[in-house]
Scaffold this active site. Sequence first.
Site: not given
Length: 429
Positions: A75, A139
Amino acid sequence: MTLREEVTQLLQELLRLDTVNPPGNETHAAELLAAYLRRNGVASELVAKTPDRANLVARLPGADGPSLLLMAHTDTVLADPHEWSRDPWSGELVDGEVWGRGALDMKGHVAAAAVAFVSLARDGTPLPGDLLLALTADEEVGVDFGTSWLAREHPETVRADFGLNEGGGERCVLGGRTYYLCGSGEKMTAPFKLRLHGRSGHASDPHAADNALLKAGPLLEALARLEPPLSLIPEVEAFLELTLGEVPPVELALQRAEELHPLAAQLVAPLLSATLSPTMIEASRKRNVIPGSCVIEVDCRLLPGQEPAELEALLRAGLPGEWELEWIPTELVGGTRSPMDTPLWSALQAWVDRIEPGARLAPLVSAGFTDSHYVRKELGSTVYGFFPLKAMETELAARLIHSADERIAVDDLELGVDLFRHVATTLAA
Ligand SMILES: [Zn+2]
């Protein structure tokens, strides 16, 4: 195709997928990576808490030696195209650099780990121990779809003796000598709220009320003056010993680092004590209502090994007036470290010796948070943050991460593949 071309192309494809978190949609990246592995005859598995937030995991069996986990998140943070000189989702290759949101943090690292993994499988290179790959979701926001969830619910997919993640690898020249930073630990995030009480009333008659917002002024000033006690953690001691040739008393550490190089001071400054940054305040929700309560939120970071109670004592002694302290228990996270004297450290130093003889690996604790924490805490692995940043200046890279015009040098991508291959094939017990 060379590995250099292969990693460049894979990164370009990853950058063209929007995995801005929130909402993430990392399954797009996981499927692209799974297809890349499959084309090269390597099996992988998508493991997901919800269908659109998949993590990719894979394993290559090795001999009986130590196992190694290559971990990275798929991400990214958001990007405002108006601030950029190029489209943040173009994956354009310009003058030896690949552009796009996530190039440095950390799709470049994702691509290099995947290419190293695939190339070792393709060549049938014997491995000293099992090699694990975990390319994970979530994350940047961290609400339990990625590594935290995997480590708890599917520990077998990420359990390894050693791990490599983000949070290090920058090349720095300090005092004429070259170092590569290795992130061996991180601070703990320990945010809290300070709640002030008064009595609400109509804003047209302040004397009839007790304005809780006004009490925040002296409290904020006192917070700004509060100096958490200095201490030298082992990682900073080792860093100073290596770069200065001696460990100065803690009161002089920042000054001595500054004299060596401003970058050394920048690296060391947040690691000499806990830090307190008030960032949010909430009082009345209507202009004509005097607030009967006011809440200040403070972003607090503790040194590894420090307990919230130590800071609480400091707050009780140093802040005036009446207030209530509330820790935010769900966000008390991080603060783990790995030992600095390990076979993984030796493998990284051996790689540095090869690419730049004379350069040294220097330990550093991250002032922020990474997923390394969950693997250290839940599974007891030794995890370092290391991805080579040699072609691009450390100061420039630091400015581009989470900011506009993020890009990575193809030379660094190629070095990253080489590093992962080196460690995976040479890690000794
Ligand atoms: Zn990151």
